[in-house]
Design a protein around this motif. Structure first.
Motif, PDB file in Angstrom:
ATOM      1  N   HIS A   1       0.836  -1.197   0.000  1.00 19.33           N
ATOM      2  CA  HIS A   1       0.000   0.000   0.000  1.00 19.33           C
ATOM      3  C   HIS A   1       0.873   1.250   0.000  1.00 19.33           C
ATOM      4  CE1 HIS A   1      -4.086  -1.665   1.569  1.00 19.33           C
ATOM      5  NE2 HIS A   1      -3.537  -2.445   0.654  1.00 19.33           N
TER       6      HIS A   1
ATOM      7  N   GLU B   1      -2.655   5.319   1.171  1.00 22.69           N
ATOM      8  CA  GLU B   1      -3.669   4.261   1.115  1.00 22.69           C
ATOM      9  C   GLU B   1      -3.883   3.636   2.487  1.00 22.69           C
ATOM     10  OE1 GLU B   1      -3.883   1.325  -2.368  1.00 22.69           O
ATOM     11  OE2 GLU B   1      -1.832   2.049  -2.467  1.00 22.69           O
ATOM     12  N   MET B   2      -2.836   3.679   3.318  1.00 22.07           N
ATOM     13  CA  MET B   2      -2.873   2.944   4.576  1.00 22.07           C
ATOM     14  C   MET B   2      -3.672   3.693   5.642  1.00 22.07           C
ATOM     15  SD  MET B   2       0.641   0.892   5.058  1.00 22.07           S
ATOM     16  CE  MET B   2       1.292   2.033   6.222  1.00 22.07           C
TER      17      MET B   2
ATOM     18  N   ASP C   1      -1.188  -6.206  -0.564  1.00 22.53           N
ATOM     19  CA  ASP C   1      -2.285  -6.930  -1.202  1.00 22.53           C
ATOM     20  C   ASP C   1      -1.724  -8.000  -2.129  1.00 22.53           C
ATOM     21  OD1 ASP C   1      -4.264  -5.425  -0.013  1.00 22.53           O
ATOM     22  OD2 ASP C   1      -4.477  -4.036  -1.699  1.00 22.53           O
TER      23      ASP C   1
END
Length: 698
Positions: free
Chosen positions: A393, A397-398, A407
Motif C-alpha cells: 500500500h 492508502e494505509m 495486497d
C-alpha cells in the motif's frame, strides 16, 4: 507482427506534427480569405490544406492499424472472458441468483460443481492455515450490533464515493467511472500522446487516494458521463456500504449485516487468550459470509453483495514480531511491488522474502511469513505465479494506525485484482473495542524475576473535575488516564509553566482546559513482576469468491476437438480443488461392464474420492469432453479387457496430457485418492504402470 510501444509513440509524434502543420495551413487559408486576395492564391492554399488533411487521415489509419496489430488484446480478453463465463454458467459453476424474477445485481448462486470447488478451496485453506499453524477457529453471527461497528469505525467510515445520473437517478461508483475512462483510453485510443498516457497511468496508480473533491474534478476535466445514458453525473458523495437492519420485534436495537468477519474475533480476544493458556503469539481464524451493499456491482464474482471471507487475526507482542517458522519460507522468491517501485512506475520484481524483511521493505517477520504462506496457498490452487504479485500500500492508502499493508493481486482479464489483504494493524482494533466496552483486552508477560522500574503516574482529582466539567468530567478523567507518557510529560511541563494546559479528546473533537490542581503527574519507582500490553495484530484476509474466479481464469483453456471443427473448453484444476476427482465410464452399454464400473465407483467413494459414473452409452470422446469441461482430472474406462480374469485392470486417463495407463482394479481407487490428495504425482503413475495408446476419440 505487433508494433512496439516505441514505434507507436513515433507514429503519434509524427501525427501530432502533421496536425499542427494542417492547422497552420487552415489559419493561412482563413487569413487569405479575410484579405480578399486573388482567387488563384486562395485555391492554391486550399489545395495544400486538403493534401495535408489527406496525409493526416492516412497517418491516423496507419496508427490505428498498428495499434490493432497488438494481437487485439482488448477484444481477446473479452472473447476469453465470454467463453469462460458461458462455460461457468452452462455447467452451473455459478448463476445469477433469482434469475426467474429478473435477478439482483451482485448476488449469485453456486451450482453443484461451484459448491464442490468452493468447499475444496475452503478445506485446503483450513488445512494450510488453521491446521498447519495451530490456529483457533471460531464462528460468529452475521448480524452485528451497531455499537460493535461504531467502535471499529465502520459506521462512520465504511464508505465509497457515489455519483448519480442527473436525469435518471442511476447510481455509479465515482472511482469506477474514472478507472474505466482511463483504461479504455489507454487500451483503445491510438492518438494518445506519451504525456497523456503517463497522466492517465498516474491517475490509475493514485485512484484510491482521491477524495470526493478530487474525483469530481477529474470527472469534470475528462467530461465523463453516465455510461448507460451519457447524461451528466452529480458531484461525488460518500455512501455507507453496510446493510442496516434492526434486532428484535420493537426495532429499537440497530444492527448491520457484518461487512467483514474480523470484529467477531476481536471482541472474543480475552476468551481466546485464556483458551490458549494466556500465551502469545496465537492466531484466530474465521470463515463466514460478509455483506456489502455495493453501489454498482459488476465483474461477476469479483464484486458482489454477499460473499465468503476467510480471515486470520494473528495476535503478537508489539515489541517482538518475529516468527519461529520464518526461516522455513525465507528463501521463497516471488513478485513484490513495493511502494518505491510503484511511485517510480517501475515493474514488480521477483524478490526473496528473507531479503525483503531484512531490508525493511516488509515491516516484520510475521507479516513476511504470512505473505510467503499466501503465495504458496494461491499457487497450490493453480494461480500462475507469473501473474501473481504482492503490492505494498502507498502511504496515503494505509490506515493511520497500520504499520504496513500488502495486497496479493492476481492478473486476470479485468486487470490486477486484489484477492487477499495482509496488514500489520498494530494494536488499533483491541484498543478501540476496549475503550468502547470498558473491557480488558490486554495480555500479560511475566518477567523471569521482578524488577524495579520508573513509571509515570497520572492521578485525576475527580472532586475538582466534577464541578469544573460536569457531564464531561468522566470523559476528561478517562482521557487523562489514557495519555501516552510523552503527552503526559508535555502536559506536566505546560501546567508547571502556565498553571493550565489544553486537553484534546479526539473521540469527541472537544478541547478542555486542565488546571494544575485538577491532576497530578509524576514519576515513581515501582516493582513489577511483568508487563501488561495490548497485542498487535497481523491480519491476512482472503476474498474466497475472488480467489475462485481468478483460479477459474488461470485454469481455463480451449483445445481443438479430434475433428478440428470446434474448440473444447477445459479447466486444468489441480486435483485437490477439482469438483469431481474422477469419472468412471464403461466403454459401451453392457451389463457386465456397467457392473464393474459401479463397483469401481463404490471403491472410489469409500476411499473418499468424489466421482461420477457415466453409463449413458454416448461415445467416449463426448464423455471425455464433458468431464474435461468440468475440470475432472481423471477418467477410468472399463473395457472388455477389464473382464479378463487374468488382467482385471482398467484405463486411467489424465485430463491435460490425455495420457493413459492400465492399472489393476483393486489398486485404482487408492491411486486416484493419493494423486488427488497430493501424496502421489501423475509422473509417478506414468513410471509405474504400462502406457496405452489414447482412444481414437480423444
Amino acid at each position: 507482427m505487433a508494433a512496439t510501444e516505441e514505434e507507436l509513440e513515433l507514429l503519434r509524434k509524427e501525427l501530432v506534427g502533421m496536425k499542427e502543420e494542417s492547422e497552420k495551413q487552415g489559419e493561412l487559408v482563413r487569413a487569405l480569405k479575410g484579405k480578399k486576395v486573388e482567387k488563384k492564391e486562395i485555391e492554391e492554399a486550399v489545395e495544400v490544406l486538403m493534401k495535408l488533411k489527406l496525409e493526416v487521415q492516412t497517418k491516423e489509419k496507419e496508427l490505428v492499424a498498428k495499434v490493432g496489430s497488438d494481437g487485439g488484446k482488448s477484444s481477446n480478453k473479452e472473447t476469453f472472458r465470454q467463453q469462460l463465463n458461458d462455460t461457468l454458467t452452462n455447467r452451473l459453476f455459478f448463476i445469477p441468483a433469482f434469475k426467474i424474477y429478473g435477478g439482483v445485481a451482485g448476488l449469485y448462486d453456486y451450482g453443484p460443481p461451484g459448491c464442490a470447488v468452493k468447499a475444496n478451496v475452503l478445506a485446503l485453506w483450513r488445512q494450510h492455515y488453521v491446521l498447519e499453524e495451530s490456529m483457533l477457529e471460531i464462528d460468529c453471527p452475521c448480524v452485528t450490533p451497531e455499537v460493535v461497528l461504531k467502535a471499529s469505525g465502520h459506521v462512520d467510515k465504511f464508505t465509497d464515493f457515489m455519483v448519480k445520473d442527473e436525469k435518471t437517478g442511476m447510481c455509479y461508483r465515482a472511482d469506477h467511472l474514472l478507472k474505466d475512462y482511463c483504461n479504455e483510453a489507454l487500451e483503445k485510443d491510438p492518438l494518445l500522446t506519451a504525456e497523456k498516457r503517463q497522466e492517465l497511468k498516474g491517475v490509475l496508480s493514485t485512484l484510491d487516494e482521491l477524495d470526493a473533491q478530487q474525483l469530481g474534478a477529474k470527472i469534470k476535466e475528462y467530461n465523463i458521463t453516465a455510461p448507460d445514458s451519457k447524461n451528466p453525473v452529480s458531484d461525488p458523495y460518500p455512501f455507507n456500504l453496510m446493510f442496516k437492519t434492526s434486532i428484535g420485534p420493537a426495532g429499537n436495537s440497530i444492527g448491520y449485516l457484518r461487512p467483514e468477519t474480523a470484529q467477531g474475533i476481536f471482541v472474543n480476544f480475552s476468551k481466546l487468550y485464556y483458551y490458549n493458556g494466556n500465551k502469545l503469539p496465537f492466531a484466530a481464524a474465521q470463515i463466514g459470509q460478509a455483506f456489502r451493499n455495493e453501489i454498482a456491482p459488476r465483474q461477476g464474482l469479483l464484486r458482489v453483495r454477499e460473499f465468503t471471507l476467510a480471515e486470520i487475526e494473528h495476535f503478537v507482542d508489539p515489541e517482538d514480531k518475529s516468527h519461529p517458522k520464518f526461516k522455513d519460507v525465507a528463501d521463497l522468491q516471488f513478485l513484490l511491488y513495493p511502494r518505491k517501485e510503484q511511485l517510480a512506475m517501475e515493474k514488480p520484481v521477483k524478490t526473496r522474502i528473507g531479503d525483503a524483511v531484512s531490508q525493511g521493505i516488509v515491516n516484520n517477520e510475521t507479516l513476511g511469513y504470512f505473505i510467503a504462506r499466501t503465495y504458496l496457498f494461491l499457487k497450490s490452487l493453480g494461480i500462475d505465479e507469473e501473474r501473481l504479485r504482492f503490492r505494498q500500500h502507498l502511504p496515503n492508502e494505509m490506515a493511520h494506525y497500520a504499520s504496513d499493508c500488502w495486497d496479493a493481486e492476481v492478473e486476470c482479464s479485468y486487470g490486477w485484482i486484489e484477492v487477499t489483504g495482509l496488514a500489520d494493524r498494530s494494536a488499533f482494533d483491541l484498543k478501540a473495542h476496549s475503550d468502547k466496552s470498558n473491557e480488558d483486552l490486554t495480555a500479560f508477560e511475566k518477567y523471569p524475576k521482578s524488577k524495579e522500574v520508573e513509571r509515570l503516574k497520572v492521578t485525576p482529582h475527580l472532586k475538582l473535575l466534577g464541578p469544573a466539567f460536569k457531564k464531561d468530567a468522566d470523559t476528561v478523567g478517562k482521557a487523562l488516564l489514557a495519555m501516552a507518557e510523552e503527552e503526559a510529560l508535555a502536559m506536566k511541563a505546560k501546567l508547571d509553566a502556565d498553571g493550565q494546559a489544553p486537553l484534546e479528546i479526539c473521540t469527541t473533537g472537544k478541547t478542555f482546559t486542565i488546571k494544575k490542581e485538577q491532576v497530578s503527574i509524576s514519576k515513581e519507582k515501582v516493582v513489577e513482576t511483568g508487563r501488561r500490553f495490548t497485542p498487535a495484530v497481523i491480519e491476512p484476509s482472503f476474498g474466497i469468491g475472488r480467489i475462485i474466479y481468478c483460479m477459474y481464469e488461470h485454469c481455463f483453456y480451449t483445445r481443438p476437438s479430434k475433428s478440428g471443427d470446434e474448440q473444447l473448453s477445459v479447466f486444468k484444476f489441480p486435483p485437490i480443488v477439482a469438483p469431481i476427482k474422477c469419472t468412471v465410464f464403461p466403454l459401451m452399454q453392457n451389463e457386465k461392464l456397467n457392473d464393474v464400473a459401479k463397483r469401481l465407483s463404490v471403491d472410489l467413494t469409500r476411499a473418499g474420492v468424489a466421482n461420477k459414473i457415466d453409463i449413458t452409452g454416448t461415445s467416449i470422446g463426448k464423455r471425455y469432453a464433458r468431464t474435461d469441461e468440468l475440470g475432472v482430472p481423471f477418467a477410468i474406462t472399463v473395457d472388455f479387457e477389464s473382464l479378463d480374469a487374468e488382467r482385471e485392470d482398467a484405463t486411467l486417463r489424465e485430463r491435460d496430457s490425455r495420457a493413459q495407463v492400465r492399472i489393476p482394479l483393486e489398486e485404482i481407487a487408492t491411486v486416484v485418492r493419493d494423486i488427488s490428495e497430493g501424496r502421489l504425482a501423475w509422473v509417478d503413475v506414468l513410471s509405474k504402470y504400462p502406457h496405452v495408446a489414447p482412444s481414437h476419440e480423444d
